[in-house]
Design an enzyme around this catalytic site. Structure first.
Site, PDB file in Angstrom:
ATOM      1  N   GLY A  71       0.833  -1.205   0.000  1.00  0.00           N
ATOM      2  CA  GLY A  71       0.000   0.000   0.000  1.00  0.00           C
ATOM      3  C   GLY A  71       0.861   1.246   0.000  1.00  0.00           C
TER       4      GLY A  71
ATOM      5  N   ASP B 230       0.637   1.799   8.709  1.00  0.00           N
ATOM      6  CA  ASP B 230       0.192   1.062   9.896  1.00  0.00           C
ATOM      7  C   ASP B 230       1.154   1.197  11.078  1.00  0.00           C
ATOM      8  OD1 ASP B 230      -2.097   0.153   8.651  1.00  0.00           O
ATOM      9  OD2 ASP B 230      -1.111  -1.626   7.846  1.00  0.00           O
TER      10      ASP B 230
ATOM     11  N   GLY C 160      -5.971  -0.038   9.842  1.00  0.00           N
ATOM     12  CA  GLY C 160      -5.235  -0.769  10.869  1.00  0.00           C
ATOM     13  C   GLY C 160      -6.020  -2.009  11.265  1.00  0.00           C
ATOM     14  N   ARG C 161      -5.724  -3.118  10.587  1.00  0.00           N
ATOM     15  CA  ARG C 161      -6.531  -4.311  10.816  1.00  0.00           C
ATOM     16  C   ARG C 161      -6.172  -4.957  12.158  1.00  0.00           C
ATOM     17  NH1 ARG C 161     -10.511  -6.877   8.388  1.00  0.00           N
ATOM     18  NH2 ARG C 161     -10.860  -4.968   7.241  1.00  0.00           N
TER      19      ARG C 161
ATOM     20  N   ARG D 158      -3.861   7.033   2.664  1.00  0.00           N
ATOM     21  CA  ARG D 158      -2.605   6.696   1.978  1.00  0.00           C
ATOM     22  C   ARG D 158      -2.168   7.763   0.982  1.00  0.00           C
ATOM     23  NH1 ARG D 158      -4.378   0.814   0.712  1.00  0.00           N
ATOM     24  NH2 ARG D 158      -4.796   1.685  -1.332  1.00  0.00           N
TER      25      ARG D 158
END
Lengths: 423, 423
Positions: B27, B152, B195-196, B304
């Site tokens: 990403g 992240d 932010g998984r 992003r």
């Protein structure tokens, strides 16, 4: 005879002395406080206005007699709030019924309110007009002026609506930013933009393109419907040409002959929402139809409040319509909405005008068919010429940290009536 | 003995002459091009590097021999691209298999590539390490350096990851903006942040609060789970106190004992997506649980690429890690990732360090439990102290119109091998 000519010939208007009230209504905008500040600062030097009340949460505040004294606010704070997004007095989505309007008149009389200013869209202008009519029929001399505001840009008569330019600038900045992301991956990207029935904001993202190849590459306004087949063909063609494609759509988008996608707030037995929004749905449609991976972003509420990319023209116009509302009311005008009149496209020149509240109340202006191209996937040069001047940036030093948004102190005034219960 | 001490004592390293290659992976971020430009500009003056190739779309470009000549790019364009968001060389999400790595080695040998730089997150650092190992075992002298990048902020060893500060600054700006909107209506507002598995970005929106009352008022990181009852109670308490409430959650949010909400790309027979994202779902949950109207926004891909609110510290660090990668490779380092080392919190001081690729490859760093408060609805002072310096703004004149993002010309070089088909 134009409005400004009328204004200058209105001699001998009786001076009307008393208190004034102002409220903010409907969806806030990035510049709605500039209109409020324009009105407050204009009123500072006007002898006819004794006290200037703010209606906390718009018409709700009027009905509940929840009023604050705007002349007690610190002048530096007032000046600073010009640049603070969203409604500093709070807002509401109330459509007043007959009984509500009667209550409003009671409140106005109890507080000797002779000037009513209301900042809002077409529904709010309708409320304004009804207040004006009721004042006349109840023999209460009062001047009522509507101040235009909507990010949707759908108010009639006025050349544009304060709030639109800054929302459009944010939306355009977002389309160009996500375009970089989509190009880096070689993806499709669907961007969902506010505007249920009118495509002004969506079209503006095209008008802001610095070059013909810049994103968004396809824009679909609710005014013109296309078929699934055409949209998929459009996307395929752009993707083949550029290796990526950004598609901007209004939240009111629907295919020819199909119902709109609704974002349901109902949840299933697992607590999950049933449907996504237009962007997610259309992203799935184009991914399936083209075989190219697609992502999506819904710009959402930030279009009403992301102030870092505000438009300077929009801020100036928002301030001016608030200021003029007060000046013209004191000069004897009533039952009008202040408008923006365009004098020239390039260099862009404008000034304030006015129109009767009747003409704008509850009416809305779609993008003209001839400002959308024949195939319905972009706007025309006429749209660009119209829109571009409204998107000028604001030269300012970015805050290097995060400072608080200044706020009103909202000094409440004493109630004079019994509490009110809406029906 | 620290890394920098080692560096200065590495005398007598054999000079390695040949070509270099750099790629961007995963990403993109708002500042990933600053790292690329840092590397290019460092290489301009280095005799050991004959030609500097860009891998178009990262490892995909290596495998397909899709390479461009970065020294042929116009120096002014290179300088300007420092501030352009997203990956200027294109990016990919490829996890190379053994056969892919063998192909990569063939490409490196065919083009006399002695320096490999890869800008990416933990997966990309793993790819980097495997390239380094394979080069050693195939007797191809090559220096391999990883350049950290991820919004992240979950890379280990390094104090922070370039890309994080700017994404965090955008997310924090959004939370404060929608807070104005929510307060104007007296609503709840749920903001969904990327932010998984790690809550760095979500926590950062709290760290950026200028005052304790500023939004977001509740932040939930994936590291600590709360029950439905607790979250509803939290929201009720904040709403009662403030009259509105902004809730920031990571996209990986789930209640204690429940599965995560997934945003499915599957569509039902009507072409509608089945599920919304976390924000929409949680917004429905809190509205139902509190009886107060709730809205929601998913910040999405703009985290992003929205560069208007970039962090200056983040830009500086992104540039520095790219520059140092080249300097240190030429000085003899290999199989390392450049890191950021914090020297002091306030005033913030940092410098570049390094760590072995082994230590960072495929590893990830969660927010420490003690940096999240006991009830799991906010971050602690330690988190704020850590995070705040990374969010400094950038003083710059905003563009008053819309200018094009400058782009590389990507002068392709001739292929020397047969085409490659991935398995």
């Amino acid at each position: 005879m134009g409005f400004r000519a009328q204004l200058t010939t209105q001699e001998g208007i009786m001076s009307l002395k008393g208190n004034a009230i102002i409220g903010q209504s409907g969806g806030p905008t990035i510049v709605i406080n500039a209109s409020l500040v324009g009105a407050i600062q204009a009123a500072w030097d006007i002898d006819e206005i004794d006290r200037f009340f703010g209606a906390v949460h718009g018409m709700d505040g009027v009905l509940n007699e929840d009023l604050c004294d705007l002349f007690r606010e610190d002048p530096d704070t007032v000046e600073a709030i010009k640049l603070v997004p969203s409604a500093g007095l709070g807002t509401c989505r109330l459509k007043p019924k007959d009984k509500d309007l009667e209550r409003a008149m009671e409140v106005f009389k109890a507080h000797d309110i002779r000037y009513f200013f209301y900042i809002g869209g077409d529904d709010s202008q309708l409320a304004c007009h009804r207040v004006s009519e009721l004042a006349k029929s109840s023999d209460w001399e009062m001047r009522v002026i509507g101040i235009p505001k909507t990010i949707d840009n759908n108010l009639v008569v006025t050349d544009c609506s304060p709030g639109f330019g800054s929302a459009a600038r944010y939306a355009a900045t977002c389309c160009q930013a996500v375009g970089r992301d989509a190009e880096a991956f070689g993806n499709l990207e669907v961007v969902e933009i506010m505007g249920r029935n009118e495509g002004w904001l969506t079209g503006a993202t095209s008008a802001a393109r610095p070059t013909p190849e810049a994103p968004p590459h396809l824009v679909y306004l609710p005014e013109v419907k296309v078929t699934r087949e055409q949209l998929i063909d459009d996307v395929k063609a752009k993707y083949d040409e550029l290796g990526y494609c950004v598609i901007a759509v209004s939240e009111g988008f629907a295919f020819e002959g199909e119902d709109r996608v609704t974002s349901s707030s109902q949840v299933d037995e697992f607590g999950h929402s049933r449907l996504g929004g237009v962007a997610q749905w259309l992203s799935d449609v184009v991914e399936e139809g083209t075989g190219v991976r697609s992502r999506h972003d819904k710009l959402g509420n930030l279009q009403r409040c992301f102030s870092a990319t505000a438009s300077q023209v929009d801020l100036d116009q928002a301030y001016a319509v608030g200021q003029k509302a007060v000046y013209w009311a004191v000069e004897g005008q009533t039952d009008i909405m202040v408008t923006i009149e365009r004098e020239n496209d390039d260099p862009y020149q404008w000034e304030c005008g006015a129109t009767s509240l009747m003409t704008v109340a509850g009416a809305s202006k779609a993008v003209p068919r001839e400002w959308i191209n024949e195939t319905g996937n972009d706007v025309t040069e006429e749209f660009v010429t119209y829109c571009k001047p409204l998107l000028t940036g604001r030269a300012c030093e970015l805050d290097t940290g995060f400072s608080s948004f200044p706020k009103f102190r909202l000094h409440r005034i004493d109630c004079k009536l019994c509490a009110y219960e809406r029906e």
